[in-house]
Design an enzyme around this catalytic site. Sequence first.
Site, short mmCIF file in Angstrom:
data_model
loop_
_atom_site.label_atom_id
_atom_site.label_comp_id
_atom_site.label_asym_id
_atom_site.label_seq_id
_atom_site.Cartn_x
_atom_site.Cartn_y
_atom_site.Cartn_z
N ARG A 47 51.07 35.60 49.95
CA ARG A 47 50.99 34.92 48.96
C ARG A 47 52.52 34.82 47.79
O ARG A 47 52.27 33.69 47.25
CB ARG A 47 50.09 36.32 48.17
CG ARG A 47 49.29 36.85 46.54
CD ARG A 47 48.09 36.29 46.01
NE ARG A 47 48.25 37.82 46.61
CZ ARG A 47 48.75 39.10 45.47
NH1 ARG A 47 49.37 39.14 45.02
NH2 ARG A 47 48.55 40.65 46.25
N TYR A 99 41.19 14.22 32.60
CA TYR A 99 40.11 14.28 34.14
C TYR A 99 39.17 15.10 33.70
O TYR A 99 40.22 16.31 33.17
CB TYR A 99 41.69 15.29 35.36
CG TYR A 99 40.19 15.04 36.21
CD1 TYR A 99 38.70 15.17 36.68
CD2 TYR A 99 40.08 16.63 36.89
CE1 TYR A 99 38.50 15.29 37.99
CE2 TYR A 99 39.25 17.36 37.90
CZ TYR A 99 38.31 16.32 38.15
OH TYR A 99 37.07 17.30 39.13
#
Length: 381
Positions: A47, A99
């Site tokens: 991660r 968007y």
Amino acid sequence: MNFNTKVIHGGQQPEPHTGAVNVPVFLTSTFAQESPGKLRNGYEYSRGANPTRQALEDSLAAIENGARGLAFGSGLAATDCVLKLLSPGDEIIAGDDLYGGSYRLFTRLFAKYNLKFTFIDFSDLSAVEAAITDRTKLIWLETPTNPLMKLIDIEAVVKMVSDRDILVAVDNTFASPYIQRPLDLGADIVMHSATKYLGGHSDVVAGALVAKTEELGEQLHFIQFASGGILGPHDSYLVLRGIKTLALRMQRHSENGQKIAAYLEEHPAIGKVFYPGLESHPHHELATRQMKGIYGGMLSFTFKSGEKTDSFRFLEKLKVFTLAESLGGVESLANHPATMTHASIPADKRAEIGITDDLVRLSVGIEDAEDLILDLEQALS
Ligand code: P1T
């Protein structure tokens, strides 16, 4: 290093252990330590960092001329990371043509945490200036905008806020760094839906950020690490592979986009064509300056009739263009923003900004332009 070299070599050195020319896909969640807290090569847990993702992140930083790149599980995860730099009460000024998913993230998720969004048409910079308050901390813009292909003058926006503590973030998805490099124009952060031109083959959903400074890159990396919206190693490999041909693809997308825009502009059934490479585009001059003289593969248009039924009939008849959301892949796609990509913007807002029900958006691929025009011709007739 010049751009065509950077897309091949930026962050993509042969693997030190074996000399593999392609960065391997490191399918590992964790890394063996020599002693508690003593890492072998700086890697601890994927991660935080993974070598395949790292190669992509270095490549992103190289091609956008930034200090640090970060790769995420989607474009919206990258946007989410930028917004987490802010605190409740902060204000964001965003372009009004965005968007639909970005608009949804802003208005339906982050507004709940007391971030205040103002949406403005950046064609009028005095209106933007008038909206700035002491609490404004971020300017968020797309250029060209999705789906109306409006251009925003990045340098002018940066200049406007240069004496204030306001970050300028540019969603560079439509242009790609081959055509436009916002950090060179003074922006602080570049964001990408890497799902689009960076990946280039419609086979991966991914997002990217590039920070201008190490310090900002570190802050964004902390959020990425703490929140966890990372891109996996296999998908990182796919985006890296896409980036290698970015320059070649963008040239062909742009050639084809220009030809198709010119064809549509002459067609008797077509109303307006929105493509920054057309001289009739109101921001053509800015586009020529800011987009380095080529204009990409995205365009949209309306029908002279103004009828939604005409756009639907046209979209159903296409054979080479595929009716689908998304953009930026090698294959040509067609989209009806009002019912597909921008349905999450309320109808009255869509009408206000000009996303009419007859508007069609094309993502022009790298096929032969002649075949694409024949397809448009048969669908229009
Ligand atoms: O889909 P995702 O990778 O999460 O990226 C979101 C996004 C952000 N910014 C721009 C300019 C975008 O176009 C997108 C995604 N857009 C589509 C899916 C589309 O068809 O417009």
